[in-house]
Structure formats: C-alpha cells, structure tokens
Design a protein around this motif. Structure first.
Motif, PDB file in Angstrom:
ATOM      1  N   GLU A  11       0.521  -0.872   0.120  1.00 36.96           N
ATOM      2  CA  GLU A  11      -0.363   0.028  -0.145  1.00 36.96           C
ATOM      3  C   GLU A  11       0.134   1.248   0.263  1.00 36.96           C
ATOM      4  O   GLU A  11       0.568   2.412  -0.717  1.00 36.96           O
ATOM      5  CB  GLU A  11      -1.014  -0.083   1.370  1.00 36.96           C
ATOM      6  CG  GLU A  11      -2.162  -1.096   0.859  1.00 36.96           C
ATOM      7  CD  GLU A  11      -1.797  -1.994   1.475  1.00 36.96           C
ATOM      8  OE1 GLU A  11      -0.426  -2.103   2.324  1.00 36.96           O
ATOM      9  OE2 GLU A  11      -2.613  -3.265   2.244  1.00 36.96           O
ATOM     10  N   LEU A  12       2.251   1.309   0.542  1.00 37.91           N
ATOM     11  CA  LEU A  12       3.180   1.964   0.863  1.00 37.91           C
ATOM     12  C   LEU A  12       3.552   2.668  -0.576  1.00 37.91           C
ATOM     13  O   LEU A  12       3.678   3.414  -1.626  1.00 37.91           O
ATOM     14  CB  LEU A  12       3.841   1.914   1.759  1.00 37.91           C
ATOM     15  CG  LEU A  12       4.526   2.912   2.524  1.00 37.91           C
ATOM     16  CD1 LEU A  12       3.244   4.091   3.031  1.00 37.91           C
ATOM     17  CD2 LEU A  12       5.375   3.020   4.014  1.00 37.91           C
ATOM     18  N   TYR A  13       4.356   1.258  -0.927  1.00 41.57           N
ATOM     19  CA  TYR A  13       4.402   1.932  -2.085  1.00 41.57           C
ATOM     20  C   TYR A  13       3.625   2.481  -3.395  1.00 41.57           C
ATOM     21  O   TYR A  13       4.430   3.479  -4.034  1.00 41.57           O
ATOM     22  CB  TYR A  13       5.356  -0.134  -3.080  1.00 41.57           C
ATOM     23  CG  TYR A  13       5.348   0.010  -4.156  1.00 41.57           C
ATOM     24  CD1 TYR A  13       6.844  -0.172  -4.443  1.00 41.57           C
ATOM     25  CD2 TYR A  13       4.417  -0.162  -5.636  1.00 41.57           C
ATOM     26  CE1 TYR A  13       7.796  -0.027  -5.241  1.00 41.57           C
ATOM     27  CE2 TYR A  13       5.038  -0.227  -6.523  1.00 41.57           C
ATOM     28  CZ  TYR A  13       6.612  -0.304  -6.519  1.00 41.57           C
ATOM     29  OH  TYR A  13       7.469  -0.197  -8.011  1.00 41.57           O
ATOM     30  N   GLU A  14       2.323   1.716  -3.172  1.00 36.78           N
ATOM     31  CA  GLU A  14       1.079   2.191  -4.370  1.00 36.78           C
ATOM     32  C   GLU A  14       1.282   3.702  -4.021  1.00 36.78           C
ATOM     33  O   GLU A  14       0.617   4.672  -5.169  1.00 36.78           O
ATOM     34  CB  GLU A  14      -0.360   0.998  -4.205  1.00 36.78           C
ATOM     35  CG  GLU A  14      -0.958   2.304  -5.215  1.00 36.78           C
ATOM     36  CD  GLU A  14      -1.116   2.233  -6.957  1.00 36.78           C
ATOM     37  OE1 GLU A  14      -0.372   1.122  -6.879  1.00 36.78           O
ATOM     38  OE2 GLU A  14      -1.325   3.383  -7.188  1.00 36.78           O
ATOM     39  N   MET A  15       1.678   3.913  -2.623  1.00 35.66           N
ATOM     40  CA  MET A  15       0.723   5.317  -2.073  1.00 35.66           C
ATOM     41  C   MET A  15       2.586   6.573  -2.397  1.00 35.66           C
ATOM     42  O   MET A  15       1.860   7.634  -2.854  1.00 35.66           O
ATOM     43  CB  MET A  15       0.564   5.250  -0.729  1.00 35.66           C
ATOM     44  CG  MET A  15      -0.494   6.395   0.055  1.00 35.66           C
ATOM     45  SD  MET A  15      -0.708   6.607   1.829  1.00 35.66           S
ATOM     46  CE  MET A  15       1.267   6.727   1.968  1.00 35.66           C
ATOM     47  N   GLN A  16       3.260   5.831  -2.240  1.00 32.27           N
ATOM     48  CA  GLN A  16       4.446   7.036  -1.550  1.00 32.27           C
ATOM     49  C   GLN A  16       5.516   7.067  -4.014  1.00 32.27           C
ATOM     50  O   GLN A  16       5.296   7.869  -4.174  1.00 32.27           O
ATOM     51  CB  GLN A  16       5.227   6.097  -1.020  1.00 32.27           C
ATOM     52  CG  GLN A  16       6.265   7.221  -0.795  1.00 32.27           C
ATOM     53  CD  GLN A  16       5.576   8.993  -0.230  1.00 32.27           C
ATOM     54  OE1 GLN A  16       4.742   9.443   0.325  1.00 32.27           O
ATOM     55  NE2 GLN A  16       6.811   9.946  -0.778  1.00 32.27           N
ATOM     56  N   LYS A  17       5.982   5.545  -3.391  1.00 32.68           N
ATOM     57  CA  LYS A  17       6.496   5.433  -4.535  1.00 32.68           C
ATOM     58  C   LYS A  17       6.190   5.529  -6.611  1.00 32.68           C
ATOM     59  O   LYS A  17       6.740   5.902  -6.906  1.00 32.68           O
ATOM     60  CB  LYS A  17       7.407   3.927  -4.477  1.00 32.68           C
ATOM     61  CG  LYS A  17       8.315   3.516  -4.094  1.00 32.68           C
ATOM     62  CD  LYS A  17       9.488   4.205  -4.308  1.00 32.68           C
ATOM     63  CE  LYS A  17      10.776   3.905  -2.685  1.00 32.68           C
ATOM     64  NZ  LYS A  17      10.152   4.742  -1.515  1.00 32.68           N
ATOM     65  N   VAL A  18       4.452   4.544  -6.357  1.00 35.59           N
ATOM     66  CA  VAL A  18       4.072   4.891  -7.939  1.00 35.59           C
ATOM     67  C   VAL A  18       4.620   6.035  -7.659  1.00 35.59           C
ATOM     68  O   VAL A  18       4.171   6.475  -9.536  1.00 35.59           O
ATOM     69  CB  VAL A  18       2.592   4.297  -7.771  1.00 35.59           C
ATOM     70  CG1 VAL A  18       1.506   4.232  -9.173  1.00 35.59           C
ATOM     71  CG2 VAL A  18       3.425   3.089  -7.725  1.00 35.59           C
ATOM     72  N   PRO A  19       3.392   7.366  -7.713  1.00 34.65           N
ATOM     73  CA  PRO A  19       3.339   8.553  -7.713  1.00 34.65           C
ATOM     74  C   PRO A  19       4.808   9.902  -7.771  1.00 34.65           C
ATOM     75  O   PRO A  19       4.657  10.123  -8.890  1.00 34.65           O
ATOM     76  CB  PRO A  19       2.225   9.224  -7.336  1.00 34.65           C
ATOM     77  CG  PRO A  19       1.922   7.949  -6.154  1.00 34.65           C
ATOM     78  CD  PRO A  19       2.965   7.164  -6.273  1.00 34.65           C
ATOM     79  N   SER A  20       4.732   8.972  -7.503  1.00 32.09           N
ATOM     80  CA  SER A  20       6.804   9.796  -7.682  1.00 32.09           C
ATOM     81  C   SER A  20       7.180   9.104  -8.509  1.00 32.09           C
ATOM     82  O   SER A  20       8.466  10.042  -8.796  1.00 32.09           O
ATOM     83  CB  SER A  20       7.560   9.144  -6.296  1.00 32.09           C
ATOM     84  OG  SER A  20       8.119   8.362  -5.367  1.00 32.09           O
ATOM     85  N   MET A  21       7.549   8.002  -9.229  1.00 24.22           N
ATOM     86  CA  MET A  21       8.285   7.541 -10.184  1.00 24.22           C
ATOM     87  C   MET A  21       8.108   6.791 -11.041  1.00 24.22           C
ATOM     88  O   MET A  21       8.312   6.747 -11.998  1.00 24.22           O
ATOM     89  CB  MET A  21      10.261   7.524  -9.281  1.00 24.22           C
ATOM     90  CG  MET A  21       9.947   6.409  -8.401  1.00 24.22           C
ATOM     91  SD  MET A  21      11.022   5.951  -7.869  1.00 24.22           S
ATOM     92  CE  MET A  21      12.040   5.242  -8.259  1.00 24.22           C
ATOM     93  N   PHE A  22       7.115   5.945 -10.944  1.00 25.13           N
ATOM     94  CA  PHE A  22       6.820   4.739 -11.503  1.00 25.13           C
ATOM     95  C   PHE A  22       5.880   5.304 -12.427  1.00 25.13           C
ATOM     96  O   PHE A  22       5.583   4.271 -13.336  1.00 25.13           O
ATOM     97  CB  PHE A  22       6.378   3.336 -10.622  1.00 25.13           C
ATOM     98  CG  PHE A  22       7.306   2.299 -10.016  1.00 25.13           C
ATOM     99  CD1 PHE A  22       8.899   2.208 -10.502  1.00 25.13           C
ATOM    100  CD2 PHE A  22       8.145   3.454  -8.598  1.00 25.13           C
ATOM    101  CE1 PHE A  22      10.010   1.148  -9.716  1.00 25.13           C
ATOM    102  CE2 PHE A  22       9.147   3.113  -7.269  1.00 25.13           C
ATOM    103  CZ  PHE A  22      10.338   1.754  -8.770  1.00 25.13           C
ATOM    104  N   ALA A  23       4.736   5.784 -11.945  1.00 27.80           N
ATOM    105  CA  ALA A  23       4.055   5.937 -12.974  1.00 27.80           C
ATOM    106  C   ALA A  23       4.290   7.072 -13.849  1.00 27.80           C
ATOM    107  O   ALA A  23       4.577   6.550 -15.281  1.00 27.80           O
ATOM    108  CB  ALA A  23       3.085   7.192 -12.176  1.00 27.80           C
ATOM    109  N   PRO A  24       5.703   8.133 -13.547  1.00 25.63           N
ATOM    110  CA  PRO A  24       5.962   9.040 -14.941  1.00 25.63           C
ATOM    111  C   PRO A  24       6.861   7.948 -16.070  1.00 25.63           C
ATOM    112  O   PRO A  24       7.043   8.230 -16.404  1.00 25.63           O
ATOM    113  CB  PRO A  24       7.128  10.325 -13.833  1.00 25.63           C
ATOM    114  CG  PRO A  24       6.729  10.164 -12.315  1.00 25.63           C
ATOM    115  CD  PRO A  24       5.471   9.257 -12.406  1.00 25.63           C
ATOM    116  N   LEU A  25       7.703   7.618 -15.165  1.00 30.13           N
ATOM    117  CA  LEU A  25       8.294   6.267 -16.144  1.00 30.13           C
ATOM    118  C   LEU A  25       7.337   5.245 -16.353  1.00 30.13           C
ATOM    119  O   LEU A  25       7.361   4.956 -17.849  1.00 30.13           O
ATOM    120  CB  LEU A  25       9.216   5.274 -14.791  1.00 30.13           C
ATOM    121  CG  LEU A  25       9.771   4.147 -16.112  1.00 30.13           C
ATOM    122  CD1 LEU A  25      10.824   5.115 -16.602  1.00 30.13           C
ATOM    123  CD2 LEU A  25       9.946   3.134 -15.136  1.00 30.13           C
TER     124      LEU A  25
END
Ligand SMILES: C[S@@+](CC[C@H](N)C(=O)[O-])C[C@H]1O[C@@H](n2cnc3c(N)ncnc32)[C@H](O)[C@@H]1O
Length: 274
Positions: A17-31
């Motif tokens: 959940e933390l990965y989705e909330m934090q890492k996804v918008p900060s780097m994996f979605a733009p990538l």
C-alpha cells in the motif's frame, strides 16, 4: 511545522500500500508514461507486465489502449497483486492479474507478443533464467521492453549516504542496489537466448516527492531496507529525514522536491523460433 505522522513510522507491514501511495506517483507512474509514449504498440499485441508490482504500467496501458487488448500483470508478491486488483476491479478497465514467479510463469509458450518489465530485472538474481522464461512465453517476433534505473539518482545517493552515516555502510549500499545494475550487460544474455535487434535508450524522468517530513519518512519506510530503520527507532528516522531534506535544498520546487532520474530502456525481439 511538519510533524512526522504515524504512517511514516509504520512499523508493521503495509509495504504494498505504501509503495502504491508513495513510490508509484513519485517515480513509477512517470516512468510508465515515458515508456508507453516511447514504445510503438501494435494493433494485435498481447501484453504481459512482468514483475508488475501494483500494476501501474498495465493499468496505464489499459487506459491508453482501451478494452480490446489483452493485458496481463504478474508479480511474485501477493500483496502487490492484491493492491493491483483492488485498484482495477472495474470490468471495463480490468487487466488479468497473477501471483507468479518470473522463473515459472503460469502461461503457455508463445502467449504474448509484448512483455514489459519495469524496474524488475535488477531484482532477479538469475537473469538468464528469468529472460529464458520470458522468451518461452513470447511469440515469434515478440518484443521485450525492460527498464532499469541508472546509477545517477540524486535523491537515492543522498538517502544512501545518510543511511551509511547513521546505520551502516551495508544498509546504505543496499538502498542504492536497484540503481546500480548496468542493464547493458544484458545484451549477451538476450542474444544467447535467441533475442535480436537489441537497443538501449536513455530516458529521463523527474522523481517528484512532496517536501514534507512525512513524505520523506514514507519514502524511507517504503524502501526494502525499511526494516533496518525500524530497528533503530524513530529518532534515527527523524535525523535521516532532516539530513535528506538538507541535501535536497537545491531541488525544491514549490511544495515538491524534483530530481531528474535516468533509466535505461532496453528492447529486443525474439528471433524466429522453430
Ligand atoms: C521496483 S518493483 C517494480 C514494480 C512495477 N514494475 C512498477 O513499475 O511499479 C520490483 C517488483 O519485482 C517483483 N519481483 C521481484 N522478484 C520477482 C520474481 N522472481 N518474480 C516476479 N516478480 C518479482 C517485486 O515483487 C516487485 O513488485
């Protein structure tokens, strides 16, 4: 003044959940956006997102391509797949999700024509075996698209240095591990397996993190080394957050910290299979 909130210290496992909330918008979605914009998707492509995590790339593909394409996501971690499913339960929007090991994919040979693997390859200790399995599930002429971070992540270099200073060199270098694999070493492996038309492109995406202490704490606690921080307690987490914010002063833009981060985008195609 910001106060580091409890989720920043989330000591029990809500990592997906933390990965989705934090890492996804900060780097994996733009990538994922940058990758999808770069790759030419063909009309009849059947697509696998391998090591899909919470499924950001597959979900973005679905949004771009509409409901006619078959899009499948597979990841070893069942919590990641549960989050992917929970975000994607609308039928019109849905992908097919599988908990599956890259070394043993639950698909027939020659099922897919396009396999993406966004920031997964650096986590597979036996790259040859993983890529052989991808080759098996790809059709003749099918394509693989891999992305792997380059070594120059400004944000992660600060994180690594601060971890080395306050916990240990080992923890500091572990945090940098996903950013230290040289994807170009993949060419001989792919070629031996039966891939051709190998190409490497460097893409730059901005890593965007809110500049609050809470957000930096969440970043730290969603890293694979979170356990080592947790063991040291909240005081160490606070001092890590302060140190990182100090390092990032030159990258603050409005309410965010924005650091460019490079990735290699590697493509290859299956040579004719007999
Ligand atoms: C950095 S995450 C990237 C996830 C996703 N591709 C994204 O862009 O958000 C790496 C992922 O690789 C997965 N992974 C690691 N080893 C794996 C394996 N042997 N088989 C399948 N997935 C694996 C992890 O569970 C994790 O979700």
């Amino acid at each position: 003044m910001d106060v580091i909130h409890e989720s920043g210290f989330q000591l029990e496992g809500k990592a997906a959940e933390l990965y989705e909330m934090q890492k996804v918008p900060s780097m994996f979605a733009p990538l994922a956006d940058a990758t999808i914009n770069y790759i030419n998707i063909l009309e009849n492509d059947i697509i696998l997102d391998a090591a899909c995590g919470t499924g950001i790339l597959a979900r973005k593909l679905r949004r771009k391509l509409g409901s006619d394409y078959k899009i499948v996501g597979a990841d070893l971690n069942k919590n990641m797949i549960q989050v992917a499913q929970s975000l994607n339960n609308n039928v019109a929007d849905s992908c097919e999700w599988h908990v599956a090991d890259i070394y043993d994919l639950p698909f027939n040979s020659e099922t897919f024509s396009l396999v993406f693997c966004q920031q997964g390859i650096q986590y597979f200790p036996d790259k040859n075996r993983a890529l052989l399995e991808v080759y098996r599930v790809l059709k003749k002429g099918g394509r693989i698209v891999l992305t792997v971070w380059c070594k120059n992540s400004i944000f992660m270099r600060s994180v690594s240095r601060r971890l080395s200073d306050s916990i240990s060199e080992e923890v500091g270098s572990k945090a940098l591990a996903p950013f230290s694999y040289n994807g170009e070493l993949l060419e001989p492996i792919l070629s031996k397996i039966g891939f051709c038309d190998f190409s490497v492109k460097r893409l730059t995406v901005n890593r965007i993190i809110s500049s609050t202490k809470d957000s930096i704490a969440d970043e730290l606690m969603s890293l694979p080394i979170a356990e080592s921080i947790r063991d040291k307690g909240k005081k160490i987490l606070r001092s890590l957050v302060d140190g990182i914010l100090e390092d990032m002063e030159g990258y603050v833009s409005g309410k965010n910290i924005v650091t460019p981060q490079d990735t290699l985008l590697i493509q290859a195609r299956v040579r004719n299979k007999v």
